[in-house]
Scaffold this active site. Structure first.
Site, PDB file in Angstrom:
ATOM      1  N   HIS A 179      -1.341  82.360  49.767  1.00  0.00           N
ATOM      2  CA  HIS A 179      -1.531  83.418  48.768  1.00  0.00           C
ATOM      3  C   HIS A 179      -0.590  84.601  48.975  1.00  0.00           C
ATOM      4  O   HIS A 179      -0.315  85.339  48.037  1.00  0.00           O
ATOM      5  CB  HIS A 179      -2.991  83.885  48.748  1.00  0.00           C
ATOM      6  CG  HIS A 179      -3.917  82.851  48.208  1.00  0.00           C
ATOM      7  ND1 HIS A 179      -4.144  82.683  46.867  1.00  0.00           N
ATOM      8  CD2 HIS A 179      -4.652  81.891  48.828  1.00  0.00           C
ATOM      9  CE1 HIS A 179      -4.974  81.688  46.674  1.00  0.00           C
ATOM     10  NE2 HIS A 179      -5.306  81.177  47.848  1.00  0.00           N
ATOM     11  N   HIS A 224      -5.770  70.853  44.265  1.00  0.00           N
ATOM     12  CA  HIS A 224      -5.717  72.192  43.669  1.00  0.00           C
ATOM     13  C   HIS A 224      -4.760  73.140  44.373  1.00  0.00           C
ATOM     14  O   HIS A 224      -4.263  74.071  43.761  1.00  0.00           O
ATOM     15  CB  HIS A 224      -7.110  72.803  43.545  1.00  0.00           C
ATOM     16  CG  HIS A 224      -7.580  73.536  44.756  1.00  0.00           C
ATOM     17  ND1 HIS A 224      -8.120  72.895  45.840  1.00  0.00           N
ATOM     18  CD2 HIS A 224      -7.566  74.852  45.051  1.00  0.00           C
ATOM     19  CE1 HIS A 224      -8.430  73.791  46.751  1.00  0.00           C
ATOM     20  NE2 HIS A 224      -8.101  74.980  46.305  1.00  0.00           N
ATOM     21  N   ASP A 225      -4.462  72.917  45.618  1.00  0.00           N
ATOM     22  CA  ASP A 225      -3.562  73.823  46.334  1.00  0.00           C
ATOM     23  C   ASP A 225      -2.166  73.251  46.568  1.00  0.00           C
ATOM     24  O   ASP A 225      -1.372  73.849  47.286  1.00  0.00           O
ATOM     25  CB  ASP A 225      -4.173  74.231  47.685  1.00  0.00           C
ATOM     26  CG  ASP A 225      -5.158  75.375  47.544  1.00  0.00           C
ATOM     27  OD1 ASP A 225      -5.104  76.082  46.522  1.00  0.00           O
ATOM     28  OD2 ASP A 225      -5.978  75.561  48.456  1.00  0.00           O
ATOM     29  N   HIS A 274      -0.277  79.369  41.826  1.00  0.00           N
ATOM     30  CA  HIS A 274      -0.210  78.075  42.505  1.00  0.00           C
ATOM     31  C   HIS A 274      -1.036  77.030  41.764  1.00  0.00           C
ATOM     32  O   HIS A 274      -0.691  75.845  41.769  1.00  0.00           O
ATOM     33  CB  HIS A 274      -0.653  78.190  43.972  1.00  0.00           C
ATOM     34  CG  HIS A 274      -2.115  78.354  44.171  1.00  0.00           C
ATOM     35  ND1 HIS A 274      -2.746  79.581  44.112  1.00  0.00           N
ATOM     36  CD2 HIS A 274      -3.081  77.454  44.419  1.00  0.00           C
ATOM     37  CE1 HIS A 274      -4.030  79.424  44.328  1.00  0.00           C
ATOM     38  NE2 HIS A 274      -4.264  78.143  44.521  1.00  0.00           N
TER      39      HIS A 274
END
Length: 107
Positions: free
Chosen positions: A35, A26-27, A70
């Site tokens: 972020h 997911h990242d 992202h």
């Protein structure tokens, strides 16, 4: 494992694999500095919209989605890896729980 501790949930090994993969992937679409990069991109996009001089500087750069994230980049990376293998996710509801769809011979 969740399926062993709570069989009443009906969690399958495929469900557990999907959650593990989601956690790992997911990242992957993060830019530098996590972020903070997203905030930076948003600020730059706003400045480009407001400032004709900045618009001129960036006019030859490829356009970036207005609401880039992202998470979206992570999905695009996974799709590209699958595409390079000649596979894709068949997003039709009736096929989401089936094997990946073959779309070619891969590269």
């Amino acid at each position: 494992r969740l399926s062993d501790r709570h069989p009443e949930f009906g969690v399958t090994s495929k469900d557990e694999l999907c959650v593990s993969l989601a956690g790992l992937l997911h990242d992957t679409g993060h830019g530098i500095f996590s972020h903070l990069y997203e905030e930076f991109r948003e600020e730059i996009n706003q400045e480009i919209e407001r400032d004709p001089e900045k618009r001129k500087i960036y006019q030859d750069f490829p356009e970036v989605e207005k609401h880039w994230s992202h998470e979206r980049s992570s999905l695009m990376m996974v799709d590209e890896v699958l595409r390079s293998l000649g596979l894709c996710i068949d997003m039709r509801k009736e096929n989401l729980d089936k094997p990946l769809m073959q779309i070619g011979d891969g590269r």
